[in-house]
Scaffold this motif. Structure first.
Motif, PDB file in Angstrom:
ATOM      1  N   GLN A 166       0.827  -1.209   0.000  1.00 57.50           N
ATOM      2  CA  GLN A 166       0.000   0.000   0.000  1.00 57.50           C
ATOM      3  C   GLN A 166       0.861   1.258   0.000  1.00 57.50           C
ATOM      4  O   GLN A 166       1.919   1.300   0.633  1.00 57.50           O
ATOM      5  N   THR A 196      -6.433  -2.226  -5.059  1.00 58.46           N
ATOM      6  CA  THR A 196      -7.045  -1.765  -3.809  1.00 58.46           C
ATOM      7  C   THR A 196      -8.373  -2.464  -3.547  1.00 58.46           C
ATOM      8  O   THR A 196      -8.627  -2.943  -2.435  1.00 58.46           O
ATOM      9  N   TYR A 248      -1.053  -1.649  -4.491  1.00 54.96           N
ATOM     10  CA  TYR A 248      -0.508  -1.943  -5.808  1.00 54.96           C
ATOM     11  C   TYR A 248       0.175  -3.304  -5.801  1.00 54.96           C
ATOM     12  O   TYR A 248       0.779  -3.719  -4.806  1.00 54.96           O
ATOM     13  N   ARG A 282      -4.090   3.508  -1.444  1.00 59.35           N
ATOM     14  CA  ARG A 282      -4.224   2.595  -2.567  1.00 59.35           C
ATOM     15  C   ARG A 282      -3.197   1.476  -2.448  1.00 59.35           C
ATOM     16  O   ARG A 282      -2.090   1.684  -1.955  1.00 59.35           O
ATOM     17  N   GLU A 342      -3.193  -1.479  -9.939  1.00 59.69           N
ATOM     18  CA  GLU A 342      -3.817  -1.157  -8.654  1.00 59.69           C
ATOM     19  C   GLU A 342      -4.746  -2.313  -8.266  1.00 59.69           C
ATOM     20  O   GLU A 342      -5.543  -2.783  -9.076  1.00 59.69           O
TER      21      GLU A 342
END
Length: 829
Positions: free
Chosen positions: A434, A462, A442, A440, A460
């Motif tokens: 994160q 998330t 990744y 977010r 990404e």
């Protein structure tokens, strides 16, 4: 049924398929099954116990004790006969006289088995896979006791549970292996694509990258080669592993497997080289070829060559491997096409820039920043693609030339340390991490380029990571709520789980006072450095926030400084470290009675998924709290009712004593008082389980101890939970039997005994059978005439069924009482 004959169900295709689905045959011994057969031996007092599975042409033992063989043919199988009666035990007291088994080789010869009892291993779909059986080498005319039969059935159920658990674990492992294989192939393909890019159109590095990447994606391969089309032959390039010494080998298109693949332009799965019709058999031994997968590399309708992976072992590859190799063949097409056009691509830089810009994954090139001592302290952006900006929410045109600490203030040190290791070691890494400042997550891969530069390709993830965290949180919450017994423990546990799952700074639960005027917050969970707000709070002190909760709607504020309900005076919220919040109401009879609270010290956008998660948590917590409160209330009510009933019995006995004081027949008065006392004793036993049930043996001991020392009684039977009505009936019945025994029967002498035995019998209507047997006393005589009240109670039997069978023998009274089991046991609703 003729001797040796096997029931047709033994070879039933549907049953055999069900057995195959468990993938259990010919597997190694496992403690879970071994322990069951050991328990079966001890339970049934036999030297042999087996978990026997009936296959198409044999019976195979997953676990065995006292039996030398791991399998036998079906003609030697007794367990096969258990398949024909899936709902009951197969018990053969003497195998030498039963027509089904008297000619069985294991009966007529070694090891000369004589007794057999088997519990069918029946699946939930009704398929009988085999049996859990016990065997003795001597006949047992009495078979098994009821307790042994019940225990053997339960152990058979445990065998099925072990099989189901084993299959579930295997399915889970297969799924994980498939996911891991897919991930491995994807990463290998990414690395291959990057290696193709780095090869800058040079043919041999491209071919080598294809073969090396494909072998990394498909671990079953121990050799690989790119067979490049050259006229009417295929030439070996980029050889790896077992074919490494054959660089430049030419194989004709005609009569070779690779030639078949190139000619048909179709991927090909070679299962077994020794039997494959397209293999050039003189090459099998020297190439150490057992099986292979091949994929053509095409440019339109033109064949460029064939990618081949091989193994020394037959059956090493499957269809998934073939599909993955096809992806690498596709990458090879792009690489070889680029090799043809490298001059033009280098001159204009159009292709590479277009590829870079078209990537849906984020891509960046960075360069580490070192201090005077050479230690990496930061890194600088050299290049980023448009997808990079979309995935981070940052304008990509503003970052080139700046360091990551400048672009993302407060970025975690791990982002610098990990990429620094890639540069220093040259080893690529995969990561899932994160960026806290962006909230977010990744997932990607970093790899070294030249000098102090490195590349990163990422996506990404998330939504996936947070969804996983919420799912795990709900599972954990369910487990915790089942184990906790106080509302305070429940709300605090839920607060901690929610706070951690959502990355919040505070979570808690509060009870509403009045018409959503105030809230009493119970002990809450807080992140480090955030104070608790447990206690009473007035809603109006924090803004115009009551209306939503009064309507039963969630109160969601993403920024207390801009939300119209709090922006005029955000100070009270900020003073308790609230930058954003969610208050999820709990409703009861149309009004809000409680609220689940989540706070974040920063402004935050609460997603629909997070709100649904909080709604779910609030509902679960309220259900758990309601359960605990209901149990507490029920306990108080039970105690009060029990207290009043106890007082009532005492009053009845007192009134009886006063009323009957002048009665001259004191024996009748005493009998009445003892009956009331027997009811009182039954009441005491029921109190131990809050009048929901009583233990059968405890009722017996409590009542009979009034009449004589318990060492004058022998108890034999399984302990059961019985209903309050049955407990009272049993108390009066035993009281009358014991009273008669004291006056006229075995308890009237110093050496007399009473055996009280009970059992359950299963049939169309399961029953409880109670036996009362007196010994060591005078001969039993039937009562004269119609008998007194006590005799009538005895003849009424258990719970008024009148199923009482009385025998007045020279050795003493023998009585058998029967009642439906449904009338005796507690009823669950």
């Amino acid at each position: 049924m003729e001797p040796h004959s096997i029931p047709p169900i033994a070879v039933d295709d549907e049953r055999l398929q069900a057995l195959d689905d468990y993938a259990i045959l010919d597997t190694p011994a496992e403690p879970g099954f071994d322990g069951i057969v050991q328990l079966a031996c001890q339970l049934c007092d036999v030297p042999v116990a087996l978990v026997s599975l009936i296959a198409e042409d044999r019976q195979w033992f997953k676990a065995r004790v006292g039996f030398p063989r791991c399998e036998t043919d079906l003609n030697s199988s007794v367990c096969a006969h258990a398949l024909a009666q899936p709902d009951e035990l197969l018990i053969i007291p003497d195998l030498t006289v039963d027509t089904r088994t008297q000619a069985n080789p294991l009966v007529t010869g070694e090891p000369h088995i004589r007794f057999y009892a088997g519990a069918p291993l029946r699946t939930s779909a009704g398929m009988v896979l085999g049996s859990l059986c016990v065997i003795d080498k001597v006949p047992r005319p009495g078979g098994l006791t009821q307790a042994q039969q019940s225990g053997l059935k339960l152990l058979a159920e445990q065998v099925l549970s072990q099989l189901e658990l084993r299959r579930a674990v295997a399915q889970r492992d297969t799924l994980r292996a498939t996911e891991a294989q897919t991930y491995r192939a994807r990463e290998a393909l990414r690395e291959t694509q990057m290696a193709i890019v780095a090869a800058e159109g040079e043919l041999q590095p491209i071919l080598r990258a294809i073969v090396v990447g494909a072998m990394r994606a498909i671990p079953a391969a121990d050799g690989g080669v790119f067979e490049l089309l050259d006229g009417d032959a295929l030439t070996y390039h980029a050889v790896q592993g077992t074919v490494e010494g054959y660089q430049g080998l030419r194989v004709p298109l005609a009569g070779s497997t690779a030639g078949h693949c190139a000619t048909t332009r179709q991927p090909y799965l070679m299962i077994d080289a020794s039997r494959d019709p397209h293999v050039k058999h003189e090459l099998v031994a020297c190439l150490q070829l057992g099986s292979a997968v091949l994929a053509p590399v095409l440019q339109g309708n033109h064949v460029l060559g064939v990618v081949k992976l091989q193994s020394r072992q037959p059956f090493a590859f499957d269809q998934i491997d073939l599909e993955q190799l096809t992806l690498f063949a596709g990458a090879a097409t792009a690489g070889l096409t680029e090799a043809e056009a490298r001059a033009d691509a280098r001159a204009k830089d159009v292709y590479w820039r277009g590829l870079f810009d078209r990537l849906s994954e984020g891509f960046q090139i960075g360069e580490v920043v070192r201090d005077p001592g050479g230690r990496i302290t930061d890194w600088r952006y050299v290049e980023v693609n448009p997808a990079w900006g979309e995935l981070l929410g940052i304008d990509p045109s503003t970052v080139v030339g700046r360091t990551v600490r400048e672009v993302i203030p407060g970025v975690e040190d791990e982002w610098i340390v990990e990429f620094g290791k890639v540069v220093n070691s040259g080893q690529p890494i995969a990561f899932t991490r994160q960026v806290g400042a962006l909230r977010r997550w990744y997932e990607g891969r970093a790899f070294k380029l030249d000098g102090d530069r490195f590349g990163v390709i990422f996506l990404e993830v998330t939504a996936r990571v947070e969804a996983d965290a919420r799912r795990v949180a709900l599972l954990t919450l369910g487990d915790r709520l089942r184990d906790l017994t106080t509302t305070g423990e429940m709300t605090q546990a839920a607060a901690e789980i929610v706070g951690l799952a959502l990355g919040a700074t505070r979570a808690g639960f509060g009870r509403i006072a009045g018409d959503v005027e105030a809230i009493e917050v119970e002990p809450d969970w807080t992140a480090p450095g955030i104070p608790s707000i447990a206690g009473l709070h007035q809603f109006d002190n924090y803004g115009d926030i009551r209306a939503h909760l009064q309507r039963g709607e969630a109160l969601v504020i993403e920024d207390v400084t801009t939300d119209p309900r709090t922006r005029d005076n955000p100070g009270p919220m900020q003073s308790i470290d609230v930058g954003s919040l969610v208050n999820m109401p709990v409703r009861e009879r149309g009004r809000t009675v409680a609220v689940f609270i989540v706070h974040d010290v920063q402004a935050r956008i609460w997603t629909a998924e997070e709100l649904a998660f909080l709604r779910n948590v609030a509902d679960r917590v309220e259900v758990g709290v309601a359960r605990v409160r209901a149990e507490e209330l029920q306990g108080v009510l039970n105690k009060e009712l029990a207290h009043r009933l106890k007082n009532t019995l005492s009053i009845v006995q007192s009134i009886a004593t006063q009323t009957l004081r002048g009665v001259s027949e004191r024996e009748l008065v005493g009998a009445f008082e003892r009956r009331v006392l027997a009811l009182s004793r039954a009441h005491d036993v029921l109190m131990q389980k809050s009048w929901t049930a009583a233990k059968l043996k405890a009722v017996m001991e409590s009542v009979l101890s009034l009449q004589a020392d318990l060492d004058r009684f022998a108890f034999d039977g399984p302990d059961l939970d019985i209903s309050p009505q049955a407990a009272l009936s049993l108390s009066l019945l035993l009281h009358e039997l014991a009273t008669n025994a004291l006056k006229y029967g075995s308890l009237s002498t110093a050496t007399g005994l009473v055996r009280v035995a009970w059992r359950t019998e299963h049939g169309n209507a399961p029953s409880l059978v109670l036996d009362w047997t007196e010994s060591g006393g005078p001969a039993a005589l039937a009562p004269a005439g119609r008998g007194g009240f006590g005799s009538k109670l005895i003849k009424m039997g258990l719970v008024g069924t009148r199923a009482a069978n009385l025998h007045y023998d020279l050795t003493g009274l023998r009585a058998e009482f029967r009642a439906p089991l449904t009338d005796i046991q507690i009823h669950l609703h």
